[in-house]
Design a protein around this motif. Sequence first.
Motif, PDB file in Angstrom:
ATOM      1  N   ALA A 199       0.824  -1.214   0.000  1.00  0.00           N
ATOM      2  CA  ALA A 199       0.000   0.000   0.000  1.00  0.00           C
ATOM      3  C   ALA A 199       0.855   1.260   0.000  1.00  0.00           C
ATOM      4  CB  ALA A 199      -0.921  -0.005   1.215  1.00  0.00           C
ATOM      5  N   ASP A 200       0.387   2.295  -0.718  1.00  0.00           N
ATOM      6  CA  ASP A 200       1.033   3.616  -0.756  1.00  0.00           C
ATOM      7  C   ASP A 200       2.526   3.497  -1.032  1.00  0.00           C
ATOM      8  OD1 ASP A 200      -1.410   4.891  -0.062  1.00  0.00           O
ATOM      9  OD2 ASP A 200      -1.051   4.366   2.034  1.00  0.00           O
ATOM     10  N   PHE A 201       2.885   2.608  -1.934  1.00  0.00           N
ATOM     11  CA  PHE A 201       4.287   2.258  -2.177  1.00  0.00           C
ATOM     12  C   PHE A 201       5.152   3.483  -2.445  1.00  0.00           C
ATOM     13  CE2 PHE A 201       7.839   0.901  -4.838  1.00  0.00           C
ATOM     14  CZ  PHE A 201       8.320  -0.197  -4.147  1.00  0.00           C
ATOM     15  N   ARG A 202       4.814   4.222  -3.478  1.00  0.00           N
ATOM     16  CA  ARG A 202       5.667   5.352  -3.873  1.00  0.00           C
ATOM     17  C   ARG A 202       5.830   6.358  -2.746  1.00  0.00           C
ATOM     18  NH1 ARG A 202       4.162   9.809  -8.435  1.00  0.00           N
ATOM     19  NH2 ARG A 202       5.263  11.456  -7.346  1.00  0.00           N
ATOM     20  N   ALA A 203       4.716   6.749  -2.132  1.00  0.00           N
ATOM     21  CA  ALA A 203       4.767   7.758  -1.059  1.00  0.00           C
ATOM     22  C   ALA A 203       5.581   7.258   0.130  1.00  0.00           C
ATOM     23  CB  ALA A 203       3.351   8.126  -0.617  1.00  0.00           C
ATOM     24  N   ARG A 204       5.403   5.994   0.503  1.00  0.00           N
ATOM     25  CA  ARG A 204       6.107   5.444   1.660  1.00  0.00           C
ATOM     26  C   ARG A 204       7.596   5.289   1.395  1.00  0.00           C
ATOM     27  NH1 ARG A 204       3.636   0.155   2.844  1.00  0.00           N
ATOM     28  NH2 ARG A 204       5.176   0.076   4.497  1.00  0.00           N
ATOM     29  N   VAL A 205       7.955   4.810   0.194  1.00  0.00           N
ATOM     30  CA  VAL A 205       9.372   4.649  -0.146  1.00  0.00           C
ATOM     31  C   VAL A 205      10.058   6.013  -0.167  1.00  0.00           C
ATOM     32  CG1 VAL A 205      10.983   4.039  -2.007  1.00  0.00           C
ATOM     33  CG2 VAL A 205       9.127   2.486  -1.430  1.00  0.00           C
ATOM     34  N   LEU A 206       9.441   6.975  -0.842  1.00  0.00           N
ATOM     35  CA  LEU A 206      10.037   8.302  -0.959  1.00  0.00           C
ATOM     36  C   LEU A 206      10.157   8.972   0.411  1.00  0.00           C
ATOM     37  CD1 LEU A 206      11.207  10.057  -3.182  1.00  0.00           C
ATOM     38  CD2 LEU A 206       8.935  11.090  -3.469  1.00  0.00           C
ATOM     39  N   ALA A 207       9.134   8.810   1.251  1.00  0.00           N
ATOM     40  CA  ALA A 207       9.185   9.393   2.599  1.00  0.00           C
ATOM     41  C   ALA A 207      10.330   8.794   3.401  1.00  0.00           C
ATOM     42  CB  ALA A 207       7.855   9.181   3.322  1.00  0.00           C
ATOM     43  N   ARG A 208      10.521   7.480   3.299  1.00  0.00           N
ATOM     44  CA  ARG A 208      11.584   6.818   4.066  1.00  0.00           C
ATOM     45  C   ARG A 208      12.967   7.233   3.560  1.00  0.00           C
ATOM     46  NH1 ARG A 208      12.647   1.934   7.065  1.00  0.00           N
ATOM     47  NH2 ARG A 208      14.549   2.579   8.133  1.00  0.00           N
ATOM     48  N   ILE A 209      13.127   7.297   2.237  1.00  0.00           N
ATOM     49  CA  ILE A 209      14.406   7.737   1.665  1.00  0.00           C
ATOM     50  C   ILE A 209      14.734   9.145   2.144  1.00  0.00           C
ATOM     51  CG2 ILE A 209      15.550   8.456  -0.485  1.00  0.00           C
ATOM     52  CD1 ILE A 209      13.936   6.152  -1.869  1.00  0.00           C
ATOM     53  N   ASN A 210      13.759  10.030   2.051  1.00  0.00           N
ATOM     54  CA  ASN A 210      14.009  11.433   2.389  1.00  0.00           C
ATOM     55  C   ASN A 210      14.149  11.658   3.888  1.00  0.00           C
ATOM     56  OD1 ASN A 210      14.306  12.341  -0.231  1.00  0.00           O
ATOM     57  ND2 ASN A 210      12.106  12.610  -0.500  1.00  0.00           N
ATOM     58  N   GLN A 211      13.545  10.795   4.678  1.00  0.00           N
ATOM     59  CA  GLN A 211      13.750  10.855   6.134  1.00  0.00           C
ATOM     60  C   GLN A 211      15.209  10.537   6.459  1.00  0.00           C
ATOM     61  OE1 GLN A 211      12.123   7.495   8.317  1.00  0.00           O
ATOM     62  NE2 GLN A 211      11.636   8.796  10.060  1.00  0.00           N
ATOM     63  N   ASP A 223      10.015  -1.102   4.910  1.00  0.00           N
ATOM     64  CA  ASP A 223      10.884  -0.863   6.066  1.00  0.00           C
ATOM     65  C   ASP A 223      12.024  -1.877   6.116  1.00  0.00           C
ATOM     66  OD1 ASP A 223       9.557   1.407   6.920  1.00  0.00           O
ATOM     67  OD2 ASP A 223       8.202   0.283   8.227  1.00  0.00           O
ATOM     68  N   ALA A 224      11.718  -3.130   5.816  1.00  0.00           N
ATOM     69  CA  ALA A 224      12.748  -4.174   5.859  1.00  0.00           C
ATOM     70  C   ALA A 224      13.837  -3.918   4.834  1.00  0.00           C
ATOM     71  CB  ALA A 224      12.114  -5.550   5.629  1.00  0.00           C
ATOM     72  N   VAL A 225      13.456  -3.595   3.603  1.00  0.00           N
ATOM     73  CA  VAL A 225      14.477  -3.379   2.579  1.00  0.00           C
ATOM     74  C   VAL A 225      15.267  -2.101   2.852  1.00  0.00           C
ATOM     75  CG1 VAL A 225      13.122  -2.106   0.822  1.00  0.00           C
ATOM     76  CG2 VAL A 225      14.956  -3.647   0.106  1.00  0.00           C
ATOM     77  N   MET A 226      14.590  -1.055   3.312  1.00  0.00           N
ATOM     78  CA  MET A 226      15.301   0.190   3.626  1.00  0.00           C
ATOM     79  C   MET A 226      16.270  -0.022   4.787  1.00  0.00           C
ATOM     80  SD  MET A 226      14.699   2.676   1.526  1.00  0.00           S
ATOM     81  CE  MET A 226      15.340   4.024   2.539  1.00  0.00           C
ATOM     82  N   ASP A 227      15.854  -0.773   5.805  1.00  0.00           N
ATOM     83  CA  ASP A 227      16.757  -1.077   6.916  1.00  0.00           C
ATOM     84  C   ASP A 227      17.982  -1.831   6.424  1.00  0.00           C
ATOM     85  OD1 ASP A 227      15.007   0.181   8.670  1.00  0.00           O
ATOM     86  OD2 ASP A 227      14.188  -1.697   9.487  1.00  0.00           O
ATOM     87  N   GLY A 228      17.771  -2.775   5.508  1.00  0.00           N
ATOM     88  CA  GLY A 228      18.889  -3.525   4.940  1.00  0.00           C
ATOM     89  C   GLY A 228      19.846  -2.629   4.179  1.00  0.00           C
ATOM     90  N   TRP A 229      19.308  -1.736   3.357  1.00  0.00           N
ATOM     91  CA  TRP A 229      20.170  -0.832   2.596  1.00  0.00           C
ATOM     92  C   TRP A 229      20.927   0.122   3.519  1.00  0.00           C
ATOM     93  CZ3 TRP A 229      15.753  -0.078  -1.420  1.00  0.00           C
ATOM     94  CH2 TRP A 229      15.924  -0.978  -2.494  1.00  0.00           C
ATOM     95  N   ILE A 230      20.254   0.631   4.541  1.00  0.00           N
ATOM     96  CA  ILE A 230      20.902   1.576   5.462  1.00  0.00           C
ATOM     97  C   ILE A 230      22.015   0.887   6.256  1.00  0.00           C
ATOM     98  CG2 ILE A 230      20.518   3.000   7.519  1.00  0.00           C
ATOM     99  CD1 ILE A 230      17.628   3.471   6.289  1.00  0.00           C
ATOM    100  N   ALA A 231      21.834  -0.389   6.562  1.00  0.00           N
ATOM    101  CA  ALA A 231      22.826  -1.125   7.350  1.00  0.00           C
ATOM    102  C   ALA A 231      24.049  -1.537   6.531  1.00  0.00           C
ATOM    103  CB  ALA A 231      22.173  -2.367   7.966  1.00  0.00           C
ATOM    104  N   SER A 232      23.987  -1.383   5.225  1.00  0.00           N
ATOM    105  CA  SER A 232      25.093  -1.768   4.349  1.00  0.00           C
ATOM    106  C   SER A 232      25.811  -0.510   3.861  1.00  0.00           C
ATOM    107  CB  SER A 232      24.534  -2.544   3.154  1.00  0.00           C
ATOM    108  OG  SER A 232      25.483  -2.613   2.118  1.00  0.00           O
ATOM    109  N   ALA A 233      27.113  -0.446   4.071  1.00  0.00           N
ATOM    110  CA  ALA A 233      27.880   0.777   3.793  1.00  0.00           C
ATOM    111  C   ALA A 233      27.665   1.320   2.387  1.00  0.00           C
ATOM    112  CB  ALA A 233      29.366   0.526   4.049  1.00  0.00           C
ATOM    113  N   GLY A 234      27.817   0.496   1.373  1.00  0.00           N
ATOM    114  CA  GLY A 234      27.699   0.960  -0.009  1.00  0.00           C
ATOM    115  C   GLY A 234      26.313   1.466  -0.357  1.00  0.00           C
TER     116      GLY A 234
END
Length: 203
Positions: free
Chosen positions: A63-75, A154-165
């Motif tokens: 649900a609300d994929f684009r808005a949620r992804v963009l909000a998390r990235i920009n946060q 949230d799971a994928v964003m947490d994974g990306w944030i936890a990985s240096a590159g």
Amino acid sequence: MTCISSAVRSRCGAGAAALCALLAACGGGGDDAAPAAGTATSPPAASSPAANPASVGSTCNLADFRARVLARINQVRASGANCGVDGVFGAAAPLAWNDKLTLAAEGHSQDMAAKNYFSHTSADGRTLADRVNAAGYAWSSLGENIAAGYPGIDAVMDGWIASAGHCANLMNAGFAEVGVVCVPGRAGDTYSTYWTMDLGRPR
């Protein structure tokens, strides 16, 4: 199973392309394939307007994929981040959604799901720059994070944030636009989901 891969590609000088960094790692645990990152740079020019934002991109029925992804990235970008070996990043300007980057991301995730692989390089040998060029995005710099097996944003964003590159790609102040997709895996695929985030700065 978890996999994280990070690649950076830059166009250095008058049309000479060089692979600037490539980092890959895989570790165990569940059906989560961790994020993968990539970046490229080319000489500046004029940007094309994005297509209708609601018209492009698979969402794995989230649900609300684009808005949620963009909000998390920009946060994350607004807060700054410690990206481990890639450094500590201060706050960066928010990213805007771009449908051409989303189209390139869509094609890559669809291809990974259809052919059951996980890589920045397409099964037919195409690179991030090849895919983004084919989508019609005129770029001065590019980056890519990929992931597989993650069930949600949230799971994928947490994974990306936890990985240096991947974290460094997310925090890169040189990027201005982003497109993200999640494509469901198919029967017999190694992973249940295939995520691609393409980042860029238009020229």
